[in-house]
Design an enzyme around this catalytic site. Structure first.
Site, PDB file in Angstrom:
ATOM      1  N   HIS A 104      28.525  36.485  44.108  1.00 19.31           N
ATOM      2  CA  HIS A 104      27.408  35.600  44.445  1.00 19.31           C
ATOM      3  C   HIS A 104      27.132  35.723  45.936  1.00 19.31           C
ATOM      4  O   HIS A 104      28.067  35.814  46.749  1.00 19.31           O
ATOM      5  CB  HIS A 104      27.752  34.146  44.109  1.00 19.31           C
ATOM      6  CG  HIS A 104      26.908  33.137  44.837  1.00 19.31           C
ATOM      7  ND1 HIS A 104      27.362  32.460  45.952  1.00 19.31           N
ATOM      8  CD2 HIS A 104      25.636  32.714  44.632  1.00 19.31           C
ATOM      9  CE1 HIS A 104      26.420  31.643  46.387  1.00 19.31           C
ATOM     10  NE2 HIS A 104      25.360  31.782  45.620  1.00 19.31           N
ATOM     11  N   ARG A 108      19.699  31.575  53.362  1.00 18.71           N
ATOM     12  CA  ARG A 108      18.596  30.630  53.242  1.00 18.71           C
ATOM     13  C   ARG A 108      18.262  30.007  54.595  1.00 18.71           C
ATOM     14  O   ARG A 108      19.092  29.949  55.504  1.00 18.71           O
ATOM     15  CB  ARG A 108      18.927  29.534  52.229  1.00 18.71           C
ATOM     16  CG  ARG A 108      20.154  28.731  52.574  1.00 18.71           C
ATOM     17  CD  ARG A 108      20.551  27.780  51.461  1.00 18.71           C
ATOM     18  NE  ARG A 108      21.735  26.998  51.805  1.00 18.71           N
ATOM     19  CZ  ARG A 108      22.982  27.395  51.625  1.00 18.71           C
ATOM     20  NH1 ARG A 108      23.228  28.575  51.075  1.00 18.71           N
ATOM     21  NH2 ARG A 108      24.001  26.624  51.981  1.00 18.71           N
ATOM     22  N   HIS A 146      37.642  40.362  52.100  1.00 21.46           N
ATOM     23  CA  HIS A 146      37.744  39.426  53.214  1.00 21.46           C
ATOM     24  C   HIS A 146      37.743  40.143  54.568  1.00 21.46           C
ATOM     25  O   HIS A 146      37.190  39.606  55.543  1.00 21.46           O
ATOM     26  CB  HIS A 146      38.979  38.547  53.052  1.00 21.46           C
ATOM     27  CG  HIS A 146      38.758  37.378  52.158  1.00 21.46           C
ATOM     28  ND1 HIS A 146      38.268  36.176  52.613  1.00 21.46           N
ATOM     29  CD2 HIS A 146      38.918  37.234  50.815  1.00 21.46           C
ATOM     30  CE1 HIS A 146      38.143  35.325  51.599  1.00 21.46           C
ATOM     31  NE2 HIS A 146      38.536  35.939  50.488  1.00 21.46           N
TER      32      HIS A 146
END
Length: 304
Positions: A104, A108, A146
């Site tokens: 995912h 924004r 990561h």
């Protein structure tokens, strides 16, 4: 000063780049696009890929919406203005292979345009992040994921990775299961300019997060797509998808925002997997890969 129009245009370009790269990675399926308009103002481009060589279903969505903010959202966001503008790119990919992880990503931008021209500082911020939900957790993949995110964060601020990794652990947490959704990643919200960080720098960071998606996910797909799997692995995949579904329907802020602001339902719920299963009182076999995965669904693990 960067404008909302520039931000929306650059986000659309990132959507185009990601869709083209995912089609090459899959090698079979292509995206279907639906352009839509929101009744209250604005619209977007929903793009869905499905029934491919590796992607069972995925969405890469762009939206730029504006209008009146409902009272429920004003309270949730702790703002007073009525008008809002929000734009972003949101991605969820559900592979058909249980050794390939769910991923995912969201970038924004949000602002309250009504504050412009009043002599006061506009209310605006960036948010986003990227997280990984493996059906089976592989140590090398987790470290790669990561480490890549840490390098992206460090290019903009030395404390971004640590802050945003902890934020992701807390955000992507299924409270009623007492387990994380996956291995986390980074998550941030209401990121604004400071004395040390300009709006341009935050915008460039947002785009860098967006453009990290393809190198990260193509690497993880290609590492695992050739691995053998059996029916038991597939059933476990369906069970892990059910946890993903629970999080998105119960806790996900983007889902709630879309529903509260009269967003397009099909675009909002594209994050849900095509098939999921709930197994009553499942207990993994001792020493199994399933038991290992469940043992690692915890906050605070240092993956790198």
């Amino acid at each position: 000063m960067i404008t909302k129009e520039q931000i929306a245009a650059d986000y659309q370009q990132i959507q185009d780049e990601i869709c083209a790269a995912l089609e090459l990675t899959d090698g079979k399926s292509v995206f279907e696009e639906e352009k839509w308009e929101r009744e209250g103002g604005g619209g977007g481009r929903t793009r869905i890929i499905q029934n491919g060589n590796i992607f069972e279903r995925g969405g890469v969505n762009f939206s730029a919406v504006h209008g009146q903010l409902p009272d429920t959202m004003k309270k949730a966001l702790k703002v007073d203005q009525d008008d809002f503008f929000a734009t972003g790119v949101s991605i969820v990919i559900h592979p058909n292979h249980p050794m390939v992880p769910i991923i995912h990503m969201n970038i924004r931008y949000f602002e309250m345009p009504s504050s412009f021209g009043t002599g006061t500082e506009p209310v605006r911020w960036f948010g986003g992040g990227i997280d990984l939900t493996p059906h089976y957790i592989f140590d090398a993949d987790s470290a790669y994921f990561h480490e890549y995110l840490r390098s992206v964060c460090n290019a903009y601020s030395s404390d971004f990775y640590h802050r945003f990794k902890l934020w992701a652990d807390d955000y992507f947490f299924i409270k009623h299961r007492n387990e994380t959704r996956g291995i986390g990643g980074i998550f941030y919200d209401r990121l604004t300019a400071t004395e040390d960080t300009s709006w341009d720098n935050i915008f460039e960071f947002s785009k860098a997060v967006g453009r990290s998606f393809i190198p990260i996910y193509t690497e993880l797909v290609n590492r695992n797509r050739g691995k053998a799997f059996n029916e038991n692995h597939q059933q476990w995949q369906y069970q892990r998808r059910s946890r993903y579904t629970e999080f998105n329907l119960v806790y996900d802020a983007g889902t709630k925002f879309g529903l509260e602001t009269n967003g397009r339902i099909e675009s909002i719920l594209m994050s849900l997997p095509p098939t999921a299963k709930w197994v009553y009182n499942y207990q993994p076999e001792a020493g199994s890969e399933e038991e290992k995965t469940l043992s690692l669904l915890k906050k605070g693990i240092n993956w790198v």
